[in-house]
Design an enzyme around this catalytic site. Sequence first.
Site, PDB file in Angstrom:
ATOM      1  N   ARG A  54       0.829  -1.213   0.000  1.00 20.59           N
ATOM      2  CA  ARG A  54       0.000   0.000   0.000  1.00 20.59           C
ATOM      3  C   ARG A  54       0.860   1.258   0.000  1.00 20.59           C
ATOM      4  O   ARG A  54       0.393   2.351  -0.305  1.00 20.59           O
ATOM      5  CB  ARG A  54      -0.994  -0.012   1.175  1.00 20.59           C
ATOM      6  CG  ARG A  54      -1.986   1.154   1.151  1.00 20.59           C
ATOM      7  CD  ARG A  54      -3.243   0.938   1.997  1.00 20.59           C
ATOM      8  NE  ARG A  54      -3.014   0.157   3.189  1.00 20.59           N
ATOM      9  CZ  ARG A  54      -2.418   0.615   4.302  1.00 20.59           C
ATOM     10  NH1 ARG A  54      -2.023   1.867   4.362  1.00 20.59           N
ATOM     11  NH2 ARG A  54      -2.241  -0.179   5.343  1.00 20.59           N
ATOM     12  N   ASP A 183      -5.850  19.678 -13.738  1.00 20.78           N
ATOM     13  CA  ASP A 183      -6.279  18.381 -14.249  1.00 20.78           C
ATOM     14  C   ASP A 183      -5.956  18.381 -15.741  1.00 20.78           C
ATOM     15  O   ASP A 183      -6.613  19.065 -16.526  1.00 20.78           O
ATOM     16  CB  ASP A 183      -7.780  18.187 -13.995  1.00 20.78           C
ATOM     17  CG  ASP A 183      -8.282  16.814 -14.444  1.00 20.78           C
ATOM     18  OD1 ASP A 183      -7.662  16.227 -15.358  1.00 20.78           O
ATOM     19  OD2 ASP A 183      -9.294  16.336 -13.886  1.00 20.78           O
ATOM     20  N   LYS A 208      -8.061   7.633 -19.167  1.00 17.76           N
ATOM     21  CA  LYS A 208      -8.357   8.208 -20.477  1.00 17.76           C
ATOM     22  C   LYS A 208      -7.150   8.051 -21.412  1.00 17.76           C
ATOM     23  O   LYS A 208      -6.809   6.942 -21.752  1.00 17.76           O
ATOM     24  CB  LYS A 208      -8.780   9.677 -20.302  1.00 17.76           C
ATOM     25  CG  LYS A 208      -9.784   9.899 -19.157  1.00 17.76           C
ATOM     26  CD  LYS A 208     -11.140   9.241 -19.375  1.00 17.76           C
ATOM     27  CE  LYS A 208     -11.995   9.172 -18.129  1.00 17.76           C
ATOM     28  NZ  LYS A 208     -12.216  10.440 -17.437  1.00 17.76           N
TER      29      LYS A 208
END
Length: 388
Positions: A54, A183, A208
Amino acid sequence: MDTSDSPAQLAAATLAVTAGRPERTQGAPVNPPVVLSSTYVSTREPGPELLYARYATETWSPLEEAVAALEGAELPGLVFSSGMAAVDAALRLAAPGTAIVVPRHAYLATLTAAREQAEREGSVVREVDIADTAAVAAALAPADGVPAGLLWIESPTNPMLEVADIPALVAAARLAGARTVVDNTFATPLAQRPLAHGADVVVHSATKYLAGHSDVLLGVAVTDDPDLRARLHARRTTGGAVAGPWEAWLALRGLRTLALRVDRSQASALELAGRLAADPRVVQVVHPGLPSHPQHTRAAALMTGFGSVLTLRPVGGATAADALTEAVRLWVPATSLGGVESTLERRRRLAAEAPTVPTDLLRLSVGIEDVADLWADLDQALDVATGR
Ligand SMILES: *Cc1c(COP(=O)(O)O)cnc(C)c1O
């Protein structure tokens, strides 16, 4: 590649192929291996080596290096389980009780996350037209005793494709004492590198263009500020929104062809936008590459590509727009963007979409199919949808 070379000297198309490769030693694999292990052997006080999956893994690191190289960052990026996990971590860089300035048209879940965070932390969200630099500067000024903590930029915006003046906005945010997050999902680092304009953090939905094949959900955050990176890393570790090794590997695999895919889809998007703009079956076409786009000059000056998303409003309103999504045979009627396949959707069919988005607006994400085939399919679907 030999890491003693300065990666910054290489073109993005080269970096997409070369960054994040294993060291070149006799018998070494060309591609990084996928390591499926949740934990690592450890006996003494842990140093920089891996400890628990993690915190960090050797399957994330090559992707983290590659995206950082593409964004022109020295520090490795941070992979998250989705774009929203990266967005959430970056939004939390805003101090409680400050204002988060966001584009009024932005990724919907980003706006929801900002509003929820503000509610939780006694902050406020100020929604602005991100293309209007003066309006953003005004929103960054302290109001009612609340200083700006964070400026969130999306450019081009979803789905209206407004283009921000990133250098000017970064300067305004600095002056106001606020951090800037960009972004960069829609533009990709091939068209725009916000860190070079002074932005503090760049986030991506790697789902994307970076991964590019609509087969994986993943996010990345990149920053050259060690303190901000430590905070993002801490959030990833405690929030636990970590990527699986296969997803990270798939994204890196997809990233290798980023330049080819983006070059092709941008060229096709421009071609289709031009054809649609001259088409009597169409009320409006928006694409930053069209001279009719309100920020076309800005986009041409600041970006090295206009992106592969365009919007289209057919004659006949929302009914015709819906009919068009059912009449296409090659284009896939689906949400999301940035895959090899071309997709389209009527945005306002989603109840949460901003009411300022026209009801008949279709968002088109242009993929890498042959542009003549894409046009032929749109052409027949426009005939069906508009009855012309
Ligand atoms: C898709 C998207 C996101 C969210 O990413 P997920 O990978 O779906 O979590 C954030 N910002 C933009 C601009 C996006 O297109």
